[in-house]
Write a protein that holds these residues in place. Structure first.
Motif, PDB file in Angstrom:
ATOM      1  N   GLY A 178      16.815 -17.138   2.404  1.00 51.32           N
ATOM      2  CA  GLY A 178      16.227 -18.064   1.666  1.00 51.32           C
ATOM      3  C   GLY A 178      15.214 -17.512   0.838  1.00 51.32           C
ATOM      4  O   GLY A 178      15.104 -18.024  -0.390  1.00 51.32           O
ATOM      5  N   THR A 185      25.072 -16.311   5.873  1.00 52.63           N
ATOM      6  CA  THR A 185      24.860 -17.537   6.170  1.00 52.63           C
ATOM      7  C   THR A 185      25.740 -17.866   7.503  1.00 52.63           C
ATOM      8  O   THR A 185      25.323 -18.353   8.495  1.00 52.63           O
ATOM      9  CB  THR A 185      24.821 -18.521   5.179  1.00 52.63           C
ATOM     10  OG1 THR A 185      23.926 -18.262   4.026  1.00 52.63           O
ATOM     11  CG2 THR A 185      24.459 -19.933   5.607  1.00 52.63           C
ATOM     12  N   ASN A 188      16.759 -16.260  -2.333  1.00 54.05           N
ATOM     13  CA  ASN A 188      17.287 -17.332  -3.302  1.00 54.05           C
ATOM     14  C   ASN A 188      15.917 -18.203  -3.854  1.00 54.05           C
ATOM     15  O   ASN A 188      16.017 -18.282  -5.075  1.00 54.05           O
ATOM     16  CB  ASN A 188      17.822 -18.474  -2.448  1.00 54.05           C
ATOM     17  CG  ASN A 188      19.390 -17.917  -2.270  1.00 54.05           C
ATOM     18  OD1 ASN A 188      20.011 -17.736  -3.185  1.00 54.05           O
ATOM     19  ND2 ASN A 188      19.796 -18.093  -0.781  1.00 54.05           N
ATOM     20  N   CYS A 230      18.306 -24.056  -2.793  1.00 55.00           N
ATOM     21  CA  CYS A 230      19.188 -23.303  -1.665  1.00 55.00           C
ATOM     22  C   CYS A 230      18.367 -22.518  -0.653  1.00 55.00           C
ATOM     23  O   CYS A 230      18.466 -22.818   0.522  1.00 55.00           O
ATOM     24  CB  CYS A 230      20.077 -22.502  -2.261  1.00 55.00           C
ATOM     25  SG  CYS A 230      21.606 -23.228  -3.223  1.00 55.00           S
ATOM     26  N   ALA A 242      24.048 -25.834   1.080  1.00 55.45           N
ATOM     27  CA  ALA A 242      23.243 -24.681   0.546  1.00 55.45           C
ATOM     28  C   ALA A 242      24.219 -23.627   0.221  1.00 55.45           C
ATOM     29  O   ALA A 242      24.248 -22.945  -0.863  1.00 55.45           O
ATOM     30  CB  ALA A 242      22.442 -23.952   1.703  1.00 55.45           C
ATOM     31  N   ILE A 260      16.478 -24.884   1.760  1.00 50.71           N
ATOM     32  CA  ILE A 260      17.329 -25.223   2.475  1.00 50.71           C
ATOM     33  C   ILE A 260      17.563 -24.250   3.473  1.00 50.71           C
ATOM     34  O   ILE A 260      17.748 -24.625   4.724  1.00 50.71           O
ATOM     35  CB  ILE A 260      18.615 -25.883   2.007  1.00 50.71           C
ATOM     36  CG1 ILE A 260      18.412 -26.937   1.279  1.00 50.71           C
ATOM     37  CG2 ILE A 260      19.621 -25.953   3.160  1.00 50.71           C
ATOM     38  CD1 ILE A 260      19.484 -27.463   0.404  1.00 50.71           C
ATOM     39  N   LEU A 261      17.961 -23.091   3.245  1.00 53.51           N
ATOM     40  CA  LEU A 261      18.207 -22.079   4.206  1.00 53.51           C
ATOM     41  C   LEU A 261      17.196 -21.758   5.092  1.00 53.51           C
ATOM     42  O   LEU A 261      17.043 -21.716   6.379  1.00 53.51           O
ATOM     43  CB  LEU A 261      18.516 -20.854   3.510  1.00 53.51           C
ATOM     44  CG  LEU A 261      19.809 -20.886   2.870  1.00 53.51           C
ATOM     45  CD1 LEU A 261      20.148 -19.566   2.137  1.00 53.51           C
ATOM     46  CD2 LEU A 261      21.059 -21.279   3.980  1.00 53.51           C
ATOM     47  N   GLN A 291      19.036 -22.230  -7.231  1.00 58.40           N
ATOM     48  CA  GLN A 291      18.566 -21.183  -6.061  1.00 58.40           C
ATOM     49  C   GLN A 291      17.528 -21.658  -5.455  1.00 58.40           C
ATOM     50  O   GLN A 291      17.470 -21.261  -4.118  1.00 58.40           O
ATOM     51  CB  GLN A 291      18.721 -19.822  -6.789  1.00 58.40           C
ATOM     52  CG  GLN A 291      19.713 -19.474  -7.374  1.00 58.40           C
ATOM     53  CD  GLN A 291      21.095 -19.552  -6.527  1.00 58.40           C
ATOM     54  OE1 GLN A 291      22.056 -20.040  -6.512  1.00 58.40           O
ATOM     55  NE2 GLN A 291      20.823 -18.473  -5.180  1.00 58.40           N
ATOM     56  N   ALA A 317      25.955 -24.995  -3.219  1.00 57.07           N
ATOM     57  CA  ALA A 317      25.055 -25.057  -4.408  1.00 57.07           C
ATOM     58  C   ALA A 317      25.525 -23.932  -5.450  1.00 57.07           C
ATOM     59  O   ALA A 317      25.390 -24.328  -6.722  1.00 57.07           O
ATOM     60  CB  ALA A 317      23.475 -25.298  -4.154  1.00 57.07           C
ATOM     61  N   ASP A 318      25.800 -22.923  -5.137  1.00 57.44           N
ATOM     62  CA  ASP A 318      26.156 -21.846  -5.861  1.00 57.44           C
ATOM     63  C   ASP A 318      27.171 -22.155  -6.824  1.00 57.44           C
ATOM     64  O   ASP A 318      27.270 -22.054  -8.008  1.00 57.44           O
ATOM     65  CB  ASP A 318      26.316 -20.374  -5.200  1.00 57.44           C
ATOM     66  CG  ASP A 318      24.955 -19.751  -4.634  1.00 57.44           C
ATOM     67  OD1 ASP A 318      24.095 -20.065  -5.012  1.00 57.44           O
ATOM     68  OD2 ASP A 318      25.264 -18.933  -3.739  1.00 57.44           O
ATOM     69  N   LEU A 355      23.549 -29.325   5.937  1.00 52.85           N
ATOM     70  CA  LEU A 355      22.258 -28.487   5.163  1.00 52.85           C
ATOM     71  C   LEU A 355      23.039 -27.255   4.822  1.00 52.85           C
ATOM     72  O   LEU A 355      22.927 -26.620   3.677  1.00 52.85           O
ATOM     73  CB  LEU A 355      21.285 -28.345   5.989  1.00 52.85           C
ATOM     74  CG  LEU A 355      20.268 -29.585   6.002  1.00 52.85           C
ATOM     75  CD1 LEU A 355      18.908 -29.334   6.798  1.00 52.85           C
ATOM     76  CD2 LEU A 355      19.754 -30.166   4.595  1.00 52.85           C
ATOM     77  N   LEU A 356      23.701 -26.641   5.798  1.00 59.69           N
ATOM     78  CA  LEU A 356      24.306 -25.312   5.639  1.00 59.69           C
ATOM     79  C   LEU A 356      25.313 -25.469   4.503  1.00 59.69           C
ATOM     80  O   LEU A 356      25.332 -24.680   3.509  1.00 59.69           O
ATOM     81  CB  LEU A 356      24.946 -24.784   6.831  1.00 59.69           C
ATOM     82  CG  LEU A 356      25.502 -23.222   6.785  1.00 59.69           C
ATOM     83  CD1 LEU A 356      24.511 -22.390   6.733  1.00 59.69           C
ATOM     84  CD2 LEU A 356      26.312 -23.231   8.078  1.00 59.69           C
TER      85      LEU A 356
END
Length: 192
Positions: free
Chosen positions: A76, A134, A79, A182, A10, A185-186, A179, A13-14, A6-7
């Motif tokens: 999070g 992160t 985002n 993301c 995240a 997810i965070l 975003q 994704a950017d 997941l990290l």
């Protein structure tokens, strides 16, 4: 393992979203430039996890977990509200790294329609700011930097190439923004 995956998703994704926008603008991201973007993000993430490991030796583990969770939740939330923040910042006509963070197409400084390795480095530094936070948060949560580095590079590299391909071959109407995903997810990672 799920937390690591997941990290990585995240923070990748950017690069993916930026590459979609760059590709949609008709700008190419060569393989070497994609590698620079991914490597820079991986270095930022890995160094910040190692830094957190060092800090963790001096801070009680309960406090580390609290700081880690709080930082991930705050990032999070940032985002989740990225679109609102972006609109406010764009009104002020950003330049430099801030401009690159909100508009990946501005990385093509020489207007060659190809992102050079130098331009990719500038773009990836802007995109990697959240990787620092992160990474520190993950490291304070006692995540191994080594178990993060190789998959982070591979997923980031694939995300940039795939995003560029999708951007080049798809027609988008409206704004393509990952975003919020993301951010969600965070926040989830903070509570795992």
């Amino acid at each position: 393992m799920i937390k690591i995956l997941l990290l990585i998703l995240a923070v990748s994704a950017d690069g993916f979203a930026s590459a979609v926008g760059i590709g949609a603008a008709g700008i190419k991201i060569p393989v070497r430039s994609a590698a620079v973007i991914s490597l820079t993000g991986t270095v930022f993430l890995t160094v910040s996890v190692y830094f957190a490991d060092v800090i963790g030796n001096f801070i009680p583990s309960e406090l580390c977990r609290f700081i880690s969770s709080a930082a991930l939740v705050l990032l999070g939330i940032f985002n989740l509200f990225h679109g609102v923040i972006e609109k406010a910042v764009r009104k002020k006509k950003p330049s430099g790294q801030l401009e690159l963070y909100f508009d990946g197409t501005s990385a093509d400084r020489d207007h060659s329609k190809t992102i050079s390795c130098r331009e990719a480095l500038a773009l990836s530094v802007a995109l990697s700011a959240d990787s620092l936070v992160t990474g520190v948060s993950a490291g304070l949560g006692r995540m191994s930097a080594l178990s993060l580095a190789v998959p982070a590079f591979a997923v980031g590299f694939g995300a940039v190439l795939l995003g560029s391909f999708i951007g080049k071959h798809a027609v988008f109407t409206g704004n393509f923004d990952l975003q919020r995903l993301c951010g969600l997810i965070l926040v989830v990672i903070a509570f795992i």
